[in-house]
Design a protein around this motif. Sequence first.
Motif, mmCIF file in Angstrom:
data_model
loop_
_atom_site.group_PDB
_atom_site.id
_atom_site.type_symbol
_atom_site.label_atom_id
_atom_site.label_comp_id
_atom_site.label_asym_id
_atom_site.label_seq_id
_atom_site.Cartn_x
_atom_site.Cartn_y
_atom_site.Cartn_z
ATOM 1 N N MET A 283 15.893 -8.939 -16.773
ATOM 2 C CA MET A 283 15.292 -7.712 -17.436
ATOM 3 C C MET A 283 14.788 -7.719 -18.908
ATOM 4 N N GLU A 284 15.503 -8.376 -19.688
ATOM 5 C CA GLU A 284 15.278 -8.633 -21.319
ATOM 6 C C GLU A 284 13.825 -9.239 -21.173
ATOM 7 N N SER A 285 13.703 -10.605 -20.400
ATOM 8 C CA SER A 285 12.661 -11.291 -20.700
ATOM 9 C C SER A 285 11.348 -10.469 -20.048
ATOM 10 N N LEU A 286 11.551 -9.819 -18.906
ATOM 11 C CA LEU A 286 10.248 -8.952 -18.582
ATOM 12 C C LEU A 286 10.087 -7.937 -19.497
ATOM 13 N N PHE A 287 10.989 -7.216 -19.936
ATOM 14 C CA PHE A 287 10.818 -6.199 -20.691
ATOM 15 C C PHE A 287 10.055 -6.433 -22.304
ATOM 16 N N LYS A 288 10.256 -7.874 -22.165
ATOM 17 C CA LYS A 288 9.260 -8.483 -23.601
ATOM 18 C C LYS A 288 7.982 -9.025 -23.123
#
Length: 380
Positions: A283-288
């Motif tokens: 999730m962290e990667s995609l929200f970036k």
Amino acid sequence: MAGIYIHIPFCKKACTYCDFHFTTSTKYLNEMVEAICKEIILKKNRLAQQQIGSIYFGGGTPSVLPTAALQQILATIENHFSISSDAEITIETNPDDLTASKIAELRKLPVNRFSIGTQSFFNEDLVWMNRAHNSQEATDCIKRNQDAGFENLTIDLIYGYPLLTNEKWQTNIQTAIELQVPHLSAYSLTVEPKTALAHAIEKGKQPDVNDEQSAEQFMMLIDTVTANGFEHYEISNYSLPGKYAVHNTNYWKGVPYLGIGPSAHGFDGHDRYINIANNAKYMESLFKGELPETVEQLSQVDKFNEYVMTSLRTMWGLDLEKVAKDFGKNYVDQTQKLIKDFVADGQLINDGNVIKLTNKGKLFADGIAAELFMDEEDFR
């Protein structure tokens, strides 16, 4: 046509034998759905404008998602991909999730196929597996779906575990047939490292899997379902004629597909893409705005070995004419040398330049495939 696989990493309970990527906490369910939709958008050009012929919600247990969340994901796909009018859209479910109200809600979605994780029709076996449903729920769920107009069903069954006598296994098979389920997936229990079952066996609390029992029950299954009109079209899959799983069949035939969600794999026809198996980092990667994947570049030898592994598992077999076209005559010549002993032993047959497993050979499918693999040194 290409496919899209969506991994939903949530389950109500942890089955003792399962090593798939999942969590029993739904604390960040909404955020995960948002991340999945972001990944779909970021990969909208990955399939080079190919039409989508299948969508598969796997997991985990996708049926734990609210219907609105499934709708959100499907709408995102529809907005960014061209979906065939007759696309197969499958959702994996557990019997306890498919209540009458849930089925009524799902009727509003374009989902047209359910894969129901039945595993057994015996309560003591379901308790041993730590499943969330009971035997009556399994039977009722199948009938309820059929009554609601969902006839394109498949159920999963497991064999080869200590509690399963041959008599109980025969009952499980016969129950599936009597319920008029057109497709059946059946898997021999394997003890995966780091699972609850593996720890219990290591501590002597549970007996290990018996290979002879698994082999005998595998043959019982083949004999029973084929005598009732099913085709054994892939090692673990059986269907009435024309009722093959479109999405999974495309895996075995090397058709490109997107892999969406944590731990999902994708294949674009050339390279394989593997998503990180960590929900928070995913999730962290995609929200970036970043894709949480690594790329596995496949060499010509890698692609050949994958074709051997997947094609041999199916009733369509390994086609030497396709090998010649896609890989060259050297691969054909080497393959013909390597199959000789297996043909002589009755484990393979060469049916008009198509190599297929016999029933005897199906017991050793992965091992036989491995013996037919090539490496770079074979062509130096």
